[in-house]
Scaffold this motif. Structure first.
Motif, PDB file in Angstrom:
ATOM      1  N   MET A   1       9.266   2.490  -4.441  1.00 33.19           N
ATOM      2  CA  MET A   1       8.808   1.682  -3.327  1.00 33.19           C
ATOM      3  C   MET A   1       8.528   0.276  -3.866  1.00 33.19           C
ATOM      4  SD  MET A   1       5.645   2.421  -0.757  1.00 33.19           S
ATOM      5  CE  MET A   1       6.256   3.665   0.319  1.00 33.19           C
ATOM      6  N   THR A   2       9.052  -0.716  -3.194  1.00 30.89           N
ATOM      7  CA  THR A   2       8.851  -2.093  -3.639  1.00 30.89           C
ATOM      8  C   THR A   2       7.487  -2.583  -3.160  1.00 30.89           C
ATOM      9  OG1 THR A   2       9.811  -3.072  -1.668  1.00 30.89           O
ATOM     10  CG2 THR A   2      11.326  -2.534  -3.462  1.00 30.89           C
ATOM     11  N   ASP A   3       7.095  -3.724  -3.706  1.00 30.69           N
ATOM     12  CA  ASP A   3       5.806  -4.311  -3.309  1.00 30.69           C
ATOM     13  C   ASP A   3       5.799  -4.668  -1.824  1.00 30.69           C
ATOM     14  OD1 ASP A   3       4.752  -4.051  -5.802  1.00 30.69           O
ATOM     15  OD2 ASP A   3       5.255  -6.102  -6.442  1.00 30.69           O
ATOM     16  N   GLU A   4       6.922  -5.152  -1.317  1.00 31.83           N
ATOM     17  CA  GLU A   4       7.009  -5.521   0.097  1.00 31.83           C
ATOM     18  C   GLU A   4       6.874  -4.284   0.985  1.00 31.83           C
ATOM     19  OE1 GLU A   4      10.381  -7.185   3.067  1.00 31.83           O
ATOM     20  OE2 GLU A   4      10.186  -8.214   1.148  1.00 31.83           O
ATOM     21  N   GLU A   5       7.504  -3.209   0.619  1.00 29.18           N
ATOM     22  CA  GLU A   5       7.401  -1.965   1.392  1.00 29.18           C
ATOM     23  C   GLU A   5       5.984  -1.412   1.341  1.00 29.18           C
ATOM     24  OE1 GLU A   5      10.378   0.351  -0.517  1.00 29.18           O
ATOM     25  OE2 GLU A   5      11.930  -0.194   0.928  1.00 29.18           O
TER      26      GLU A   5
ATOM     27  N   THR B   1       3.219  -3.175   0.877  1.00 33.88           N
ATOM     28  CA  THR B   1       2.379  -4.055   1.689  1.00 33.88           C
ATOM     29  C   THR B   1       2.564  -3.742   3.175  1.00 33.88           C
ATOM     30  OG1 THR B   1       2.587  -5.787   0.031  1.00 33.88           O
ATOM     31  CG2 THR B   1       1.827  -6.464   2.200  1.00 33.88           C
ATOM     32  N   ARG B   2       3.817  -3.521   3.590  1.00 34.25           N
ATOM     33  CA  ARG B   2       4.094  -3.191   4.984  1.00 34.25           C
ATOM     34  C   ARG B   2       3.469  -1.838   5.348  1.00 34.25           C
ATOM     35  NH1 ARG B   2       9.845  -3.437   5.571  1.00 34.25           N
ATOM     36  NH2 ARG B   2       9.551  -5.679   5.512  1.00 34.25           N
TER      37      ARG B   2
ATOM     38  N   ALA C   1      -0.245  -2.349   5.761  1.00 36.26           N
ATOM     39  CA  ALA C   1      -0.530  -3.043   7.026  1.00 36.26           C
ATOM     40  C   ALA C   1      -0.382  -2.076   8.195  1.00 36.26           C
ATOM     41  CB  ALA C   1       0.406  -4.233   7.191  1.00 36.26           C
ATOM     42  N   ASP C   2       0.650  -1.218   8.153  1.00 33.54           N
ATOM     43  CA  ASP C   2       0.835  -0.225   9.219  1.00 33.54           C
ATOM     44  C   ASP C   2      -0.337   0.745   9.260  1.00 33.54           C
ATOM     45  OD1 ASP C   2       3.210  -1.383   9.912  1.00 33.54           O
ATOM     46  OD2 ASP C   2       4.476   0.104   8.896  1.00 33.54           O
ATOM     47  N   THR C   3      -0.820   1.150   8.098  1.00 39.30           N
ATOM     48  CA  THR C   3      -1.953   2.072   8.035  1.00 39.30           C
ATOM     49  C   THR C   3      -3.213   1.402   8.584  1.00 39.30           C
ATOM     50  OG1 THR C   3      -0.988   3.104   6.086  1.00 39.30           O
ATOM     51  CG2 THR C   3      -3.309   3.538   6.502  1.00 39.30           C
TER      52      THR C   3
END
Length: 62
Positions: free
Chosen positions: A1-5, A7-8, A11-13
């Motif tokens: 999992m990348t840092d962007e994924e 972070t997303r 944020a979703d959680t």
């Protein structure tokens, strides 16, 4: 999992937690008796309500 994924996903959680806190439960039930207010259509007028039919009959009928 990348840092962007990641972070997303965080944020979703967080958004899901906020949404659940706001909409997660129904409001308390309001009884139908508490939804109705009853009050007289006109204010009490003692002069209007002072009519006594028996008194009228004694004064003017006899």
């Amino acid at each position: 999992m990348t840092d962007e994924e990641r972070t997303r996903a965080d944020a979703d959680t967080a958004a899901e937690a906020v949404r659940h806190r706001r909409f997660g439960a129904l409001p308390e039930r309001i009884r139908p008796q508490d939804m109705v207010e009853t009050r007289p259509a006109t204010a009490h007028d003692p002069d209007r309500d002072a009519y006594d039919p028996d008194e009228f009959a004694v004064r003017y009928g006899l």
